[in-house]
Design an enzyme around this catalytic site. Structure first.
Site, short mmCIF file in Angstrom:
data_model
loop_
_atom_site.label_atom_id
_atom_site.label_comp_id
_atom_site.label_asym_id
_atom_site.label_seq_id
_atom_site.Cartn_x
_atom_site.Cartn_y
_atom_site.Cartn_z
CD1 TRP A 34 -12.56 20.90 -25.85
CD2 TRP A 34 -11.31 19.46 -24.70
NE1 TRP A 34 -13.33 19.80 -25.59
CE2 TRP A 34 -12.58 18.90 -24.89
CE3 TRP A 34 -10.35 18.74 -24.00
CZ2 TRP A 34 -12.93 17.64 -24.41
CZ3 TRP A 34 -10.69 17.48 -23.51
CH2 TRP A 34 -11.96 16.94 -23.72
CG HIS A 35 -7.35 19.25 -21.75
ND1 HIS A 35 -6.92 19.37 -23.05
CD2 HIS A 35 -7.46 17.92 -21.53
CE1 HIS A 35 -6.77 18.17 -23.57
NE2 HIS A 35 -7.09 17.28 -22.68
N GLY A 36 -9.26 23.19 -20.05
CA GLY A 36 -9.64 24.03 -18.94
C GLY A 36 -9.26 25.46 -19.17
CG PHE A 66 -10.80 18.38 -18.67
CD1 PHE A 66 -10.47 19.39 -17.78
CD2 PHE A 66 -9.96 17.29 -18.77
CE1 PHE A 66 -9.33 19.31 -16.99
CE2 PHE A 66 -8.81 17.20 -18.00
CZ PHE A 66 -8.51 18.21 -17.11
#
Lengths: 391, 475
Positions: free
Chosen positions: B324-326, B475
Site C-alpha cells: 500500500w505504501h508504494g 503514498f
C-alpha cells in the site's frame, strides 16, 4: 494517549489498532474493542477525554474555549507579527523566485514591510541567527566518497591489476588515468536536482571501484540563469579549490529556461538571452577546467512536458556548441537516446545493459529514478573508459 | 497545496471564515466545503479532481445500491463489485507501472515477448487515502454499521481537505455525524489546535528536515563512504525523520480540523515506546492499522483459526500493507519483515499459552530491553522503507560490519541531541502538555499573539528554504 514529542494528537483513548486483538470474526465484523491498551498508564489517556465527567460531558481539561471570531483575530494577529518579523527573509525569497506575476506581487507586498522591519531593527531577531538568506536544499556542500588517498586498504581495480601497475606510487606523480587505491582518481560531480539524481548513482559506482574518490555537490532548483538565487560559478570555484578534481562531471540546466533578471529582464530564448546563456556556460566550463581537469557535461534528457522538452533541446544545443569550442578538455554527452526514444522523444522506460526493462523517470516526467540515474551513470563511466581512464 | 506554505495559510484563513459564517446553513456550508476542498486538491493538478469526483461517484452509487439490496447475496455481490472498482482505480494509477515492468521482464526472460504495454501512469496524490476511506464507507454499509449518506454529506466526507492528502483515514461512522450536525461556533478548543499545528510544523520543518539533511540523505546517497556509527545514526535518524514528518502532518491535520469544529481520530501514540511489534502497530499510523485489521485481517479469518492460518493472515496483511505504501519490492520486503516479526511474536505467545506458562513478570529492565529491541527491529525495517533498492539496503547495512574504526564526522553532538531527544520526548506525559495548553488558553491575548508569532518565527527561521513535501504524500 501517549505523545511523541509530547504532542501526538488524537481523540480515541485506548483505541486498539494492532493486529490480533479482535478474535470475533463472526460475520467478519470485529467487536468494538474496549480493552485497555497494552501499556496503559496515565500517559496513555487522551487529555481530551480524561478530564470529561460522565455526568454533564463538559470539558474539565482547564482549557478555555473561544468563539471563532476571537480565534480568527488571534490567528491573524499572530500571523501578522510573524510576517512583520520575517519580512526581510520573505522579501529575499521573493527576489530569488522565478520571474513572473507571483514574484512581482510577492515583492510588492514584502518590500515595504521588510523596509519597516529593518528600519525598526526588528529584522535583527532573525539576522542574528545567520539564517535569513539560507541556501537551497541539496547536498549542503561536498559529499566525498571513495578511498582516502594513502589510507585506503582497498585493492586496485581489475583494469589496473591487469595492466600490472603497482598499487602505490612513490616519487612519480600519479597518472590520473591509472588510478590506484593509494592515488585515486578525483572526480567532482555537480548539478541541479537531475544532476543530483544522476550524481548519487555515479558517485556510488565510482566509489565502488575502490580507486576513485568521487565528490558530489548537487543543489535542487538551481541553474546558471539565477546567480542571485544560487551562485553556481562561485560554488564550483570553491568545490574545485577544496577537492582539486581531475575530472568534473556537470549535469545542469533543467531550471534554466527562464528570464535573466535585470533590470531590464532578458526574456528567455531571445537572441540576447542566448548570448548571455552562452557566456554563462562558457564561464562555467572555464572554471571547471581551470585545474586542467577533464570536463564531462551531461546533456538534459527529453522531458514529458513538450514545452520543457523543447527548451532542453535548445539549451543542449548551446552547451554542445560550447563543448565543441572547448574540446578538449570538455566533452558533451547526449542523453536524448539513452533516456529517450530512438528519435529522441520522451519515454519513461528503457532497456539496460543487462537486457532488463527499467523505469527511468519519476512520475513528474522530469527527474530520474534510481534506474534512470544508473543508466546515465554508466554512460559517464563508459565515456571515462573510452577516454583512457582505467577504472 | 502543502500545509507549511503561505499559500495554504491564506487558503485556510478563507476556509476558516467561510466555515463558520456558513455554519448555520447546512446546504451552502457543504457546497462551500466541497468547493474549497477541490480547490485545495486541484492546486496540485486540476485533472486529479476528476479522479476524486469519480471515486466519490463510484463509492456513493455502490454504497446506495448495496444498501437497497434486500437479498444478502446481492448485497455482498454489489459490495464486492464496488470495492473491486475502487481498488481497480487505485491499482491502475499506483501499480500498473510496477506490475507491467516486472511482468514484461519475466515474460521476456521466458521468450514470451511483451504481453502488456509499458506506460508511465502518474500517481495522483492522496489516492491511497481517499480510496481506503471510500472502501470503509461501502463495507460499513454492507455490514449495516452505516446508513447511506446524502450525496453532499458523502462528498464532504471524502474530500474534506484537512484529511484529504495523507489522512488520518477517518471512518464514515466518525465523520459523517459531525458533518450532519451544526458545530458550536463559540466553543473552539483553540489552544489545543494551535499547539498541534505549531508542534506539527516544528516536527516537520525543523526536526525532520534537519535529520534528513544532516545524516539520512548523505548516508543513504553514498553508504560506502560512511562509518558504522553514521550508518546506525542514519537508520535511527530516519526513524525520527519519518515519525516527525508523518505525525507532524497528522498533528497539523487534526489541529486544523479542530479549528473547523471537527475531531479526527488519533493516528500516533508514541510509537517508539512500543515493547513489541504488535504494540508498535497499535501506535504507528493507527488509522491504517485498524483499517488493515478490520477490512483485511479479520475478513481473512484473523487469529480465529489455527496457528498456520493466523500466520498466513498476518503475513498477507502486512505484505499488502507494505505494498500500500508504494509499488516497489523494498516496501514488500518491509511489510514481510514486520509480518515475520509479528508472526514470531504470535507463535511465542501461543506456545506459552499451550504450555500453560504464566506471563513473564515485568520489570524495568525487561521493559526497556523490549523497547530497545523493538526499536532496532523497526529501524531495520525503515532502512528498507527508505532505500531506493535492495542493493542500497545491503550497502547501508554492510557498513555495520565493515565501517568500524573510521571517522564519523556526521555524528555531531547536535545530531545526537536531536535524535535521542526526539526519541526520549515520546515519554513526556501528555497530561503535562495538556496543562501547558490550558495555561496558554488563560493568558492575555497580547501574550498569546506574541507566543504564537515567535513560535512561528522560530520554526521558519530554523527550517530550510523550501520545505520538502511530506513523505506520506507519495503514498
Amino acid at each position: 494517549m501517549g505523545m511523541g514529542m509530547g504532542m501526538d494528537a488524537g481523540m480515541d483513548a485506548g483505541t486498539d489498532a494492532g493486529m490480533e486483538m479482535d478474535t470475533d470474526t463472526d460475520a467478519g465484523v470485529p467487536a468494538p474493542s474496549t480493552a485497555p491498551p497494552t501499556v496503559g498508564r496515565e500517559r496513555d489517556v487522551d487529555p481530551d477525554t480524561a478530564w470529561v465527567t460522565a455526568e454533564d460531558g463538559r470539558p474539565r481539561d482547564g482549557r478555555v474555549r473561544l468563539p471563532w471570531t476571537r480565534v480568527l483575530l488571534l490567528g491573524v494577529l499572530a500571523f501578522a507579527l510573524w510576517f512583520f518579523l520575517f519580512a526581510p527573509t520573505l522579501e529575499h525569497n521573493a527576489q530569488v523566485s522565478p520571474v513572473g506575476t507571483r514574484r512581482t506581487i510577492s515583492l510588492d507586498i514584502t518590500r515595504p514591510i521588510a523596509a519597516l522591519s529593518r528600519a525598526l531593527q526588528l529584522s535583527r531577531i532573525v539576522s542574528v541567527t545567520g539564517r535569513e538568506n539560507d541556501q537551497p536544499g541539496g547536498t549542503d556542500g561536498l559529499i566525498i566518497s571513495g578511498p582516502r588517498p594513502g589510507t585506503s586498504k582497498q585493492q586496485p581495480s581489475i583494469a589496473t591489476r591487469q595492466l600490472g601497475v603497482p598499487a602505490t606510487t612513490t616519487t612519480v606523480p600519479p597518472n590520473p588515468k591509472l588510478p590506484t587505491a593509494a592515488t585515486p582518481l578525483r572526480v567532482l560531480i555537480v548539478g541541479d536536482s537531475i544532476g543530483l539524481d544522476m550524481g548519487g548513482a555515479l558517485q556510488s559506482d565510482l566509489a565502488g571501484t575502490g580507486i576513485v574518490n568521487a565528490a558530489l555537490d548537487g543543489r535542487e532548483s538551481t541553474g546558471l540563469t539565477r546567480p542571485d538565487y544560487f551562485n553556481w560559478p562561485a560554488e564550483l570555484a570553491n568545490d574545485i579549490k577544496a577537492d582539486s578534481p581531475q575530472v568534473v562531471v556537470v549535469m545542469i540546466g533543467a531550471n534554466d529556461a527562464q528570464d535573466f533578471l535585470g533590470p531590464p529582464d532578458t526574456p528567455y530564448a531571445s537572441p540576447a538571452w542566448n548570448g548571455l546563456y552562452t557566456q554563462r556556460v562558457s564561464q562555467f566550463m572555464q572554471i571547471a577546467s581551470s585545474t586542467h581537469a577533464n570536463v564531462i557535461w551531461v546533456g538534459m534528457p527529453p522531458m514529458q512536458n513538450p514545452t520543457l522538452s523543447g527548451q532542453m533541446v535548445d539549451l543542449n544545443t548551446i552547451v554542445k556548441q560550447q563543448a565543441a569550442a572547448f574540446k578538449p578538455p570538455v566533452t558533451f554527452i547526449d542523453t536524448d537516446k539513452s533516456l529517450g526514444t530512438p528519435t529522441g522523444g520522451y519515454t519513461a522506460f528503457t532497456t539496460n545493459a543487462a537486457g532488463q526493462i527499467v523505469n527511468t523517470r519519476t512520475p513528474d516526467g522530469t527527474h530520474l529514478t534510481p534506474g534512470g540515474s544508473q543508466v546515465v551513470a554508466q554512460q559517464v563511466i563508459a565515456e571515462l573508459v573510452s577516454q583512457g581512464y582505467h577504472i | 497545496m502543502l500545509f507549511p506554505t503561505i499559500d495554504f495559510a491564506i487558503f485556510f484563513a478563507v476556509a476558516f471564515t467561510v466555515n463558520w459564517l456558513l455554519n448555520p446553513y447546512a446546504g451552502p456550508w457543504k457546497l462551500a466545503m466541497i468547493g474549497l476542498s477541490y480547490v485545495f486538491y486541484g492546486w496540485v493538478g486540476w485533472s486529479y479532481c476528476l479522479l476524486l469526483f469519480a471515486t466519490t461517484a463510484v463509492a456513493f452509487v455502490g454504497g446506495n445500491v448495496t444498501a437497497s439490496m434486500r437479498n444478502d447475496r446481492a448485497r455482498r455481490t454489489t459490495m464486492i463489485v464496488t470495492v473491486a472498482a475502487l481498488l481497480g482505480i487505485l491499482g491502475w494509477f499506483k501499480y500498473y507501472g510496477f506490475v507491467s515492468v516486472n511482468l514484461d521482464n519475466v515474460t521476456r526472460t521466458l521468450g514470451m515477448g511483451q504481453p502488456v504495454p509499458l506506460l508511465q501512469v502518474a500517481l495522483p496524490i492522496a489516492i491511497s487515502f481517499f480510496t481506503f476511506m471510500a472502501i470503509i464507507y461501502v463495507i460499513d454499509i454492507y455490514r449495516r454499521k452505516l446508513e447511506p449518506a446524502k450525496p453532499l454529506d458523502f462528498a464532504v466526507y471524502l474530500s474534506f481537505f484537512p484529511h484529504l492528502l495523507a489522512g488520518p483515514i477517518v471512518r464514515g461512522t466518525e465523520l459523517l455525524p459531525q458533518i450532519r450536525r451544526r458545530r458550536d461556533p463559540d466553543n473552539i478548543d483553540y489552544s489545543r489546535a494551535f499547539w498541534l499545528i505549531l508542534a506539527g510544523l516544528f516536527k516537520k520543518v525543523v526536526i525532520s528536515s534537519y535529520v534528513s539533511a544532516n545524516i539520512v540523505q548523505p548516508v543513504f546517497t553514498s553508504p560506502s563512504q560512511h562509518s558504522a556509527p553514521e550508518a546506525i545514526f542514519a537508520a535511527w535518524g530516519y526513524a525520527v525523520q519519518i515519525y516527525c514528518d508523518f505525525s507532524g502532518y497528522t498533528d497539523i491535520a487534526i489541529g486544523l480540523a479542530l479549528l473547523l469544529g471537527f475531531r479526527f481520530p488519533q493516528n500516533f501514540n508514541a510509537p517508539y515506546t512500543a515493547r513489541t511489534l504488535q504494540d508498535f502497530w497499535r501506535r504507528w499510523h493507527m488509522t491504517l492499522s485498524r483499517w488493515l485489521r478490520d477490512y483485511l485481517y479479520i475478513p481473512l479469518g484473523g487469529n480465529a483459526g489455527n496457528g498456520v492460518t493466523t500466520v498466513r493472515n498476518i503475513m498477507i496483511t502486512m505484505v499488502l500493507g507494505g505494498l500500500w505504501h508504494g509499488a516497489a519490492w523494498t516496501f514488500v520486503i518491509w511489510g514481510a519483515l514486520h509480518g515475520v516479526g509479528q508472526s514470531v511474536g504470535h507463535i511465542r505467545r501461543t506456545v506459552r499459552e499451550r504450555k500453560g506458562l504464566p506471563p513473564v513478570a515485568d520489570g524495568p529492565v525487561r521493559i526497556w530491553v523490549q523497547r530497545f529491541l523493538t526499536f532496532q527491529f523497526v529501524c531495520l525495517g525503515w532502512v528498507f522503507f527508505n532505500a531506493t533498492g535492495v542493493s542500497q539496503v545491503l550497502d547501508v547495512l554492510g557498513r555495520l560490519f565493515s565501517g568500524w574504526g573510521e571517522p564519523s564526522p556526521l555524528v555531531t553532538p547536535l545530531l545526537v541531541l536531536v535524535v535521542v531527544g526526539t526519541l526520549l520526548s515520546q515519554f513526556v506525559p501528555p497530561i503535562s502538555v495538556s496543562r501547558l495548553q490550558a495555561g496558554f488558553s488563560r493568558l492575555h491575548t497580547a501574550w498569546q499573539v506574541g507566543l504564537l508569532g515567535f513560535a512561528l518565527l522560530g520554526i521558519t527561521t530554523f527550517g530550510p528554504v523550501g520545505v520538502a513535501p511530506f513523505i506520506y504524500y507519495r503514498f
